[in-house]
Design a protein around this motif. Structure first.
Motif, PDB file in Angstrom:
ATOM      1  N   PHE A   1      17.363   7.018  18.173  1.00 37.38           N
ATOM      2  CA  PHE A   1      17.485   5.865  19.053  1.00 37.38           C
ATOM      3  C   PHE A   1      16.152   5.657  19.770  1.00 37.38           C
ATOM      4  CE2 PHE A   1      21.926   6.155  18.251  1.00 37.38           C
ATOM      5  CZ  PHE A   1      22.422   4.874  18.476  1.00 37.38           C
ATOM      6  N   VAL A   2      15.652   4.439  19.724  1.00 36.50           N
ATOM      7  CA  VAL A   2      14.326   4.127  20.250  1.00 36.50           C
ATOM      8  C   VAL A   2      14.342   2.764  20.928  1.00 36.50           C
ATOM      9  CG1 VAL A   2      13.134   5.499  18.497  1.00 36.50           C
ATOM     10  CG2 VAL A   2      13.630   3.084  18.049  1.00 36.50           C
ATOM     11  N   PHE A   3      13.235   2.447  21.579  1.00 40.24           N
ATOM     12  CA  PHE A   3      13.016   1.102  22.106  1.00 40.24           C
ATOM     13  C   PHE A   3      12.479   0.214  20.984  1.00 40.24           C
ATOM     14  CE2 PHE A   3      11.651   4.092  25.548  1.00 40.24           C
ATOM     15  CZ  PHE A   3      12.772   3.964  26.346  1.00 40.24           C
ATOM     16  N   PRO A   4      12.609  -1.098  21.078  1.00 43.28           N
ATOM     17  CA  PRO A   4      11.964  -1.982  20.105  1.00 43.28           C
ATOM     18  C   PRO A   4      10.452  -1.797  20.138  1.00 43.28           C
ATOM     19  CG  PRO A   4      13.582  -3.172  21.425  1.00 43.28           C
ATOM     20  CD  PRO A   4      13.405  -1.835  22.070  1.00 43.28           C
ATOM     21  N   GLY A   5       9.831  -1.800  18.983  1.00 44.51           N
ATOM     22  CA  GLY A   5       8.382  -1.642  18.938  1.00 44.51           C
ATOM     23  C   GLY A   5       7.883  -1.410  17.534  1.00 44.51           C
ATOM     24  N   GLY A   6       6.564  -1.408  17.375  1.00 47.19           N
ATOM     25  CA  GLY A   6       5.970  -1.181  16.071  1.00 47.19           C
ATOM     26  C   GLY A   6       4.469  -1.358  16.106  1.00 47.19           C
TER      27      GLY A   6
ATOM     28  N   PHE B   1      22.176  10.199  23.718  1.00 42.95           N
ATOM     29  CA  PHE B   1      21.782   9.724  22.402  1.00 42.95           C
ATOM     30  C   PHE B   1      20.714  10.639  21.796  1.00 42.95           C
ATOM     31  CE2 PHE B   1      23.679   6.157  24.479  1.00 42.95           C
ATOM     32  CZ  PHE B   1      24.231   5.369  23.477  1.00 42.95           C
ATOM     33  N   ASP B   2      20.628  10.610  20.468  1.00 42.01           N
ATOM     34  CA  ASP B   2      19.620  11.388  19.746  1.00 42.01           C
ATOM     35  C   ASP B   2      18.309  10.611  19.774  1.00 42.01           C
ATOM     36  OD1 ASP B   2      18.232  13.122  18.148  1.00 42.01           O
ATOM     37  OD2 ASP B   2      19.240  12.548  16.274  1.00 42.01           O
ATOM     38  N   MET B   3      17.365  11.089  20.579  1.00 44.46           N
ATOM     39  CA  MET B   3      16.108  10.368  20.788  1.00 44.46           C
ATOM     40  C   MET B   3      14.917  11.275  20.501  1.00 44.46           C
ATOM     41  SD  MET B   3      16.877   8.509  24.448  1.00 44.46           S
ATOM     42  CE  MET B   3      17.130  10.115  25.231  1.00 44.46           C
ATOM     43  N   PRO B   4      13.764  10.682  20.170  1.00 48.61           N
ATOM     44  CA  PRO B   4      12.530  11.470  20.083  1.00 48.61           C
ATOM     45  C   PRO B   4      12.173  12.018  21.459  1.00 48.61           C
ATOM     46  CG  PRO B   4      12.273   9.300  19.068  1.00 48.61           C
ATOM     47  CD  PRO B   4      13.543   9.271  19.834  1.00 48.61           C
ATOM     48  N   PHE B   5      11.454  13.127  21.462  1.00 49.89           N
ATOM     49  CA  PHE B   5      11.052  13.737  22.728  1.00 49.89           C
ATOM     50  C   PHE B   5      10.271  12.756  23.594  1.00 49.89           C
ATOM     51  CE2 PHE B   5       7.454  15.766  24.959  1.00 49.89           C
ATOM     52  CZ  PHE B   5       8.155  16.428  25.956  1.00 49.89           C
ATOM     53  N   ILE B   6       9.349  12.017  22.988  1.00 52.76           N
ATOM     54  CA  ILE B   6       8.507  11.128  23.787  1.00 52.76           C
ATOM     55  C   ILE B   6       9.337  10.026  24.428  1.00 52.76           C
ATOM     56  CG2 ILE B   6       7.886   9.531  21.930  1.00 52.76           C
ATOM     57  CD1 ILE B   6       5.612  10.922  24.745  1.00 52.76           C
ATOM     58  N   THR B   7      10.419   9.603  23.768  1.00 52.76           N
ATOM     59  CA  THR B   7      11.287   8.585  24.355  1.00 52.76           C
ATOM     60  C   THR B   7      11.963   9.118  25.611  1.00 52.76           C
ATOM     61  OG1 THR B   7      11.680   7.630  22.163  1.00 52.76           O
ATOM     62  CG2 THR B   7      13.222   7.023  23.908  1.00 52.76           C
ATOM     63  N   GLU B   8      12.367  10.382  25.571  1.00 55.47           N
ATOM     64  CA  GLU B   8      12.963  10.999  26.755  1.00 55.47           C
ATOM     65  C   GLU B   8      11.964  11.035  27.907  1.00 55.47           C
ATOM     66  OE1 GLU B   8      14.956  14.678  26.157  1.00 55.47           O
ATOM     67  OE2 GLU B   8      15.699  14.146  24.177  1.00 55.47           O
TER      68      GLU B   8
END
Length: 230
Positions: free
Chosen positions: A48-53, A190-197
């Motif tokens: 689970f992430v924020f919108p981006g790219g 939610f299952d998130m990348p560490f940096i998102t946390e």
């Protein structure tokens, strides 16, 4: 890992990228917009992430309806060769592509610009990016050894600035699924990348007024990881 494989990992290019943290209900129970990446994605599958790219070359050519503040532009230019406006525009475009949400301001120039897919649909709405609606709040470079590496800038924006319904994801492309506004006090389920946390913790601090001066920067350009503030 052989010498050839190690060399390939070390030479993985770092692409400029932009991510947008949309927030709503900041005065009551704040919520953030998130979606889930596909299982087959090369980068952060199923997370689970924020919108981006990644930033596209054309992003630098799209004019803005309102410029970002001088302090924001200065911090974006710090230790960076990317054009600040391209980063801000990329965040706006990625939000539009991945969620169908429109962040921008009406501008008659929008109808006079020819642009490739992504911007074409956005510009048909009669809007141009509103740099003043975005706050630069975080930066992180993907550490070495990953299949893809990004120099990601994170921008914070309030849902009240959207030009369309914040609950209507009908025009979203399929790169993110399960798009939803998640309460900040529940998001860590939610299952998130560490940096998102880490970015979420900074977002919480900003919203409650306990953040520190400067923009946090996880500088992983080389093998030595550095935490800095821009």
């Amino acid at each position: 890992m052989g010498e050839k494989d190690a060399r390939a990992v070390s030479e993985t290019p770092i692409r400029d990228a932009a991510t947008i943290i949309m927030v709503r209900d900041t005065g009551t129970r704040p919520r953030v917009l998130m979606g889930q990446r596909g299982q087959s994605a090369v980068f952060m599958p199923s997370k689970f992430v924020f919108p981006g790219g990644a930033v596209d070359a054309v992003d630098a050519d799209i004019p803005v309806a309102n410029p970002a503040g001088a302090d924001c532009l200065r911090r974006l230019a710090n230790q960076s060769t990317a054009k600040p406006e391209a980063l801000l525009n990329a965040a706006t475009r990625e939000l539009w592509e991945e969620t169908g949400l429109l962040l921008g301001a009406k501008d008659p120039r929008a109808g006079q610009i020819e642009a490739p897919k992504g911007w074409r649909g956005y510009l048909r709405t009669g809007h141009l990016p509103d740099g003043d609606a975005l706050s630069f709040v975080f930066r992180a470079i993907t550490p070495p050894g990953r299949p893809r590496r990004f120099d990601a800038r994170f921008f914070l924006a309030e849902a009240e600035k959207l030009a369309n319904d914040p609950d209507d994801f009908g025009n979203a492309e399929d790169e993110l699924s399960h798009l939803q506004w998640v309460p900040l006090d529940e998001v860590r389920k939610f299952d998130m990348p560490f940096i998102t946390e880490v970015v979420l913790a900074e977002t919480s601090a900003i919203l409650n007024g306990t953040d520190q001066p400067g923009v946090p920067f996880f500088n992983n350009f080389d093998e030595i990881s550095r935490f800095e503030r821009l």
